[in-house]
Design a protein around this motif. Sequence first.
Motif, PDB file in Angstrom:
ATOM      1  N   GLN A  72      52.414  33.634  31.453  1.00 31.10           N
ATOM      2  CA  GLN A  72      52.819  33.130  32.769  1.00 31.10           C
ATOM      3  C   GLN A  72      53.249  31.668  32.686  1.00 31.10           C
ATOM      4  O   GLN A  72      54.218  31.271  33.328  1.00 31.10           O
ATOM      5  CB  GLN A  72      51.674  33.293  33.775  1.00 31.10           C
ATOM      6  CG  GLN A  72      51.350  34.727  34.117  1.00 31.10           C
ATOM      7  CD  GLN A  72      52.475  35.400  34.894  1.00 31.10           C
ATOM      8  OE1 GLN A  72      53.229  34.770  35.613  1.00 31.10           O
ATOM      9  NE2 GLN A  72      52.571  36.704  34.742  1.00 31.10           N
ATOM     10  N   VAL A  73      52.535  30.872  31.890  1.00 29.25           N
ATOM     11  CA  VAL A  73      52.878  29.456  31.741  1.00 29.25           C
ATOM     12  C   VAL A  73      54.222  29.323  31.038  1.00 29.25           C
ATOM     13  O   VAL A  73      55.081  28.540  31.469  1.00 29.25           O
ATOM     14  CB  VAL A  73      51.773  28.701  30.970  1.00 29.25           C
ATOM     15  CG1 VAL A  73      52.213  27.290  30.644  1.00 29.25           C
ATOM     16  CG2 VAL A  73      50.480  28.695  31.774  1.00 29.25           C
ATOM     17  N   ALA A  74      54.439  30.087  29.979  1.00 35.70           N
ATOM     18  CA  ALA A  74      55.703  30.037  29.251  1.00 35.70           C
ATOM     19  C   ALA A  74      56.854  30.465  30.156  1.00 35.70           C
ATOM     20  O   ALA A  74      57.928  29.856  30.150  1.00 35.70           O
ATOM     21  CB  ALA A  74      55.639  30.921  28.008  1.00 35.70           C
ATOM     22  N   LEU A  75      56.651  31.523  30.931  1.00 36.55           N
ATOM     23  CA  LEU A  75      57.691  31.987  31.843  1.00 36.55           C
ATOM     24  C   LEU A  75      57.976  30.931  32.903  1.00 36.55           C
ATOM     25  O   LEU A  75      59.137  30.637  33.194  1.00 36.55           O
ATOM     26  CB  LEU A  75      57.292  33.305  32.504  1.00 36.55           C
ATOM     27  CG  LEU A  75      58.291  33.836  33.533  1.00 36.55           C
ATOM     28  CD1 LEU A  75      59.635  34.139  32.881  1.00 36.55           C
ATOM     29  CD2 LEU A  75      57.735  35.063  34.223  1.00 36.55           C
ATOM     30  N   ARG A  76      56.940  30.359  33.457  1.00 41.09           N
ATOM     31  CA  ARG A  76      57.137  29.329  34.489  1.00 41.09           C
ATOM     32  C   ARG A  76      57.964  28.175  33.932  1.00 41.09           C
ATOM     33  O   ARG A  76      58.867  27.668  34.603  1.00 41.09           O
ATOM     34  CB  ARG A  76      55.791  28.830  35.005  1.00 41.09           C
ATOM     35  CG  ARG A  76      55.934  27.815  36.119  1.00 41.09           C
ATOM     36  CD  ARG A  76      54.573  27.321  36.606  1.00 41.09           C
ATOM     37  NE  ARG A  76      54.749  26.451  37.717  1.00 41.09           N
ATOM     38  CZ  ARG A  76      54.693  26.821  38.986  1.00 41.09           C
ATOM     39  NH1 ARG A  76      54.452  28.064  39.296  1.00 41.09           N
ATOM     40  NH2 ARG A  76      54.870  25.942  39.954  1.00 41.09           N
ATOM     41  N   ASN A  77      57.680  27.757  32.704  1.00 37.84           N
ATOM     42  CA  ASN A  77      58.450  26.680  32.078  1.00 37.84           C
ATOM     43  C   ASN A  77      59.919  27.066  31.949  1.00 37.84           C
ATOM     44  O   ASN A  77      60.803  26.260  32.222  1.00 37.84           O
ATOM     45  CB  ASN A  77      57.870  26.315  30.712  1.00 37.84           C
ATOM     46  CG  ASN A  77      56.531  25.622  30.824  1.00 37.84           C
ATOM     47  OD1 ASN A  77      56.186  25.073  31.867  1.00 37.84           O
ATOM     48  ND2 ASN A  77      55.760  25.658  29.756  1.00 37.84           N
ATOM     49  N   LYS A  78      60.180  28.295  31.517  1.00 39.13           N
ATOM     50  CA  LYS A  78      61.568  28.764  31.399  1.00 39.13           C
ATOM     51  C   LYS A  78      62.244  28.787  32.760  1.00 39.13           C
ATOM     52  O   LYS A  78      63.389  28.375  32.902  1.00 39.13           O
ATOM     53  CB  LYS A  78      61.626  30.157  30.784  1.00 39.13           C
ATOM     54  CG  LYS A  78      61.376  30.196  29.302  1.00 39.13           C
ATOM     55  CD  LYS A  78      61.483  31.629  28.806  1.00 39.13           C
ATOM     56  CE  LYS A  78      60.908  31.810  27.443  1.00 39.13           C
ATOM     57  NZ  LYS A  78      61.728  31.394  26.358  1.00 39.13           N
ATOM     58  N   LEU A  79      61.550  29.287  33.753  1.00 39.10           N
ATOM     59  CA  LEU A  79      62.127  29.394  35.093  1.00 39.10           C
ATOM     60  C   LEU A  79      62.439  28.029  35.690  1.00 39.10           C
ATOM     61  O   LEU A  79      63.432  27.863  36.390  1.00 39.10           O
ATOM     62  CB  LEU A  79      61.188  30.167  36.018  1.00 39.10           C
ATOM     63  CG  LEU A  79      60.993  31.639  35.680  1.00 39.10           C
ATOM     64  CD1 LEU A  79      59.899  32.246  36.544  1.00 39.10           C
ATOM     65  CD2 LEU A  79      62.289  32.407  35.826  1.00 39.10           C
ATOM     66  N   GLU A  80      61.599  27.054  35.405  1.00 38.29           N
ATOM     67  CA  GLU A  80      61.826  25.708  35.930  1.00 38.29           C
ATOM     68  C   GLU A  80      62.969  25.006  35.200  1.00 38.29           C
ATOM     69  O   GLU A  80      63.491  24.009  35.689  1.00 38.29           O
ATOM     70  CB  GLU A  80      60.540  24.891  35.837  1.00 38.29           C
ATOM     71  CG  GLU A  80      59.480  25.360  36.820  1.00 38.29           C
ATOM     72  CD  GLU A  80      58.145  24.669  36.655  1.00 38.29           C
ATOM     73  OE1 GLU A  80      57.920  24.003  35.620  1.00 38.29           O
ATOM     74  OE2 GLU A  80      57.308  24.813  37.570  1.00 38.29           O
ATOM     75  N   GLN A  81      63.365  25.536  34.036  1.00 35.69           N
ATOM     76  CA  GLN A  81      64.424  24.912  33.240  1.00 35.69           C
ATOM     77  C   GLN A  81      65.626  25.841  33.056  1.00 35.69           C
ATOM     78  O   GLN A  81      66.378  25.708  32.099  1.00 35.69           O
ATOM     79  CB  GLN A  81      63.868  24.512  31.877  1.00 35.69           C
ATOM     80  CG  GLN A  81      62.733  23.526  31.967  1.00 35.69           C
ATOM     81  CD  GLN A  81      62.040  23.317  30.631  1.00 35.69           C
ATOM     82  OE1 GLN A  81      62.357  23.953  29.633  1.00 35.69           O
ATOM     83  NE2 GLN A  81      61.084  22.416  30.596  1.00 35.69           N
ATOM     84  N   LEU A  82      65.846  26.760  33.978  1.00 33.61           N
ATOM     85  CA  LEU A  82      66.933  27.735  33.832  1.00 33.61           C
ATOM     86  C   LEU A  82      68.292  27.085  33.619  1.00 33.61           C
ATOM     87  O   LEU A  82      69.122  27.615  32.881  1.00 33.61           O
ATOM     88  CB  LEU A  82      66.991  28.667  35.046  1.00 33.61           C
ATOM     89  CG  LEU A  82      66.060  29.862  35.011  1.00 33.61           C
ATOM     90  CD1 LEU A  82      66.163  30.641  36.311  1.00 33.61           C
ATOM     91  CD2 LEU A  82      66.344  30.766  33.830  1.00 33.61           C
TER      92      LEU A  82
END
Length: 108
Positions: free
Chosen positions: A3-13
């Motif tokens: 979830q943390v890794a995904l959140r980081n990706k989503l915040e940097q799309l």
Amino acid sequence: VEQVALRNKLEQLSEYAWLIFTSGNAVNFFWDGLSRLGRDARALAGVKVCAVGPATAATLSARGIVGDIQPPRFAAEGLLEAMRELLAEPATKRLSLLAGHAPQTRKT
């Protein structure tokens, strides 16, 4: 951790040139995370999308997204073939592979 890794990706799309989805589960996982951040398909503006396999493409389509590339073969080799020319060009942005969990791995 996922979830943390995904959140980081989503915040940097906006830093990604490509998102590569390898399964419908990966699409749903991504979309759930996007929704939790209060975002929608507009977050993908300027990002190209690759759908590996017809089921993945159908799941993306149900979310209103048409992939830019769908490899001719549903395998890692097919993905490499489909993206070979694109990967040869100098990159100014990153690429992200979003894979779903599979019960077993494929031997090559």
